[in-house]
Design an enzyme around this catalytic site. Structure first.
Site, PDB file in Angstrom:
ATOM      1  N   SER A 101      38.623  32.753  79.463  1.00  0.00           N
ATOM      2  CA  SER A 101      39.685  32.119  80.254  1.00  0.00           C
ATOM      3  C   SER A 101      40.499  31.205  79.342  1.00  0.00           C
ATOM      4  O   SER A 101      40.053  30.848  78.242  1.00  0.00           O
ATOM      5  CB  SER A 101      39.042  31.279  81.370  1.00  0.00           C
ATOM      6  OG  SER A 101      39.976  30.379  81.927  1.00  0.00           O
TER       7      SER A 101
ATOM      8  N   TYR B 231      33.683  25.590  86.012  1.00  0.00           N
ATOM      9  CA  TYR B 231      34.421  26.751  85.484  1.00  0.00           C
ATOM     10  C   TYR B 231      34.751  26.524  84.004  1.00  0.00           C
ATOM     11  O   TYR B 231      34.520  27.403  83.162  1.00  0.00           O
ATOM     12  CB  TYR B 231      35.700  26.967  86.302  1.00  0.00           C
ATOM     13  CG  TYR B 231      36.420  28.250  85.978  1.00  0.00           C
ATOM     14  CD1 TYR B 231      35.979  29.461  86.496  1.00  0.00           C
ATOM     15  CD2 TYR B 231      37.547  28.259  85.159  1.00  0.00           C
ATOM     16  CE1 TYR B 231      36.638  30.648  86.203  1.00  0.00           C
ATOM     17  CE2 TYR B 231      38.211  29.437  84.860  1.00  0.00           C
ATOM     18  CZ  TYR B 231      37.756  30.627  85.385  1.00  0.00           C
ATOM     19  OH  TYR B 231      38.409  31.811  85.095  1.00  0.00           O
TER      20      TYR B 231
END
Ligand code: NAD
Length: 253
Positions: free
Chosen positions: A145, A158
């Protein structure tokens, strides 16, 4: 010839989170390049499966809950048994939880870490054991990410998990390179999927994000197909431990 190196004919790929979103697009990309695919998801995979079969590839759906690592041996063995081997693993499934730091719960920490990094490691380990035994190399591609590179906001588990994905990608690459197994990652930018719907539905966040993307648009799942096929194919045989951003220029800015 160079284009032949991108071909995946005769290869078997396992793609987690293949029911929708980025996983479906990458699984389709692999199938378009010639691979047979084992999809893994907790949701119904019939639509992805139908699209892959339409391309003339074999495709099986393995229903599993990746929040529990107990499923990893079944996933690998089912793919091998039903499709005849395992050449490519895409660790794509992932979740995100948003809350202010002071209110962030232990459950939101554990749920995200379990899927995004814990099971990712143990599934990679199970796949590596099979690939080493097969003795014909392999490819593992993780979905990282932008928050592998940046801190983000409101998403502590996350960010922690995706930063760990980038580090673990390097470690796995180092240990598996002697077995001709390449491990790399793709860091998608801001992509239009269910995962990012809350951001796109918030006019203020949506504008702020779009204003900062040099390409001037949200990414589409199909934008990942090229990187996915490259990192799954022998065209990337000398690429080890790298996290490739496909982000419309976000990180370059
Ligand atoms: P998505 O929610 O559309 O798809 C994720 C898939 O993973 C779904 O099919 C879901 O059912 C599956 N999944 C979730 N939990 C599972 C579980 N416990 N067991 C089995 N399967 C499970 O999200 P997406 O946007 O396609 O995200 C795919 C990956 O890309 C994730 O790792 C995500 O973090 C990452 N990512 C997405 C973006 C983005 O902008 N969409 C950006 C960077 C990274």
């Amino acid at each position: 010839m160079i284009l032949d190196q991108f071909k995946l004919d005769g290869k078997v790929a396992v793609v987690t989170g293949g029911a929708r979103g980025l996983g479906r697009a990458m699984a389709l990309g692999l199938a378009e390049a010639g691979a047979d695919v084992a999809l893994v998801d907790i949701l119904d995979m019939s639509e992805s499966q139908a699209q892959i079969k339409k391309l003339g590839r074999r495709c099986i759906a393995i229903t599993a809950d990746l929040s529990d690592k107990g499923c990893v041996d079944t996933i690998v063995h089912t793919a091998v048994e039903k499709l005849g081997g395992l050449d490519i693993l895409f660790n794509n499934a992932g979740i995100i939880r948003r809350a202010p730091l002071t209110e962030f719960t232990e459950k939101d920490w554990d749920d995200v870490m379990n899927i995004n990094i814990r099971t990712l490691f143990f599934l990679s380990q199970a796949a590596a054991r099979v690939m080493i035994k097969q003795g014909r190399g392999g490819k593992i591609v993780n979905t990282a990410s932008l928050l592998s590179f940046q801190g983000g906001i409101l998403v502590p588990s996350y960010t922690a998990s995706k930063s760990a994905v980038m580090g673990l990608t390097r470690l796995l690459a180092n240990e598996l390179a002697p077995h001709q197994i390449n491990v790399n990652a793709i860091a998608p930018g801001y992509m239009a999927t269910d995962n990012t719907k809350p951001l796109r539905d918030d006019p203020v966040r949506n504008k702020a994000i779009l204003d900062r993307i040099p390409a001037g648009r949200w990414g589409e799942p199909e934008d990942l197909k090229g990187a996915a096929v490259f990192l799954a194919s022998s065209a990337s045989d000398y690429v080890n431990g790298y996290t490739m951003a496909v982000d419309g220029g976000w990180l370059a800015r």
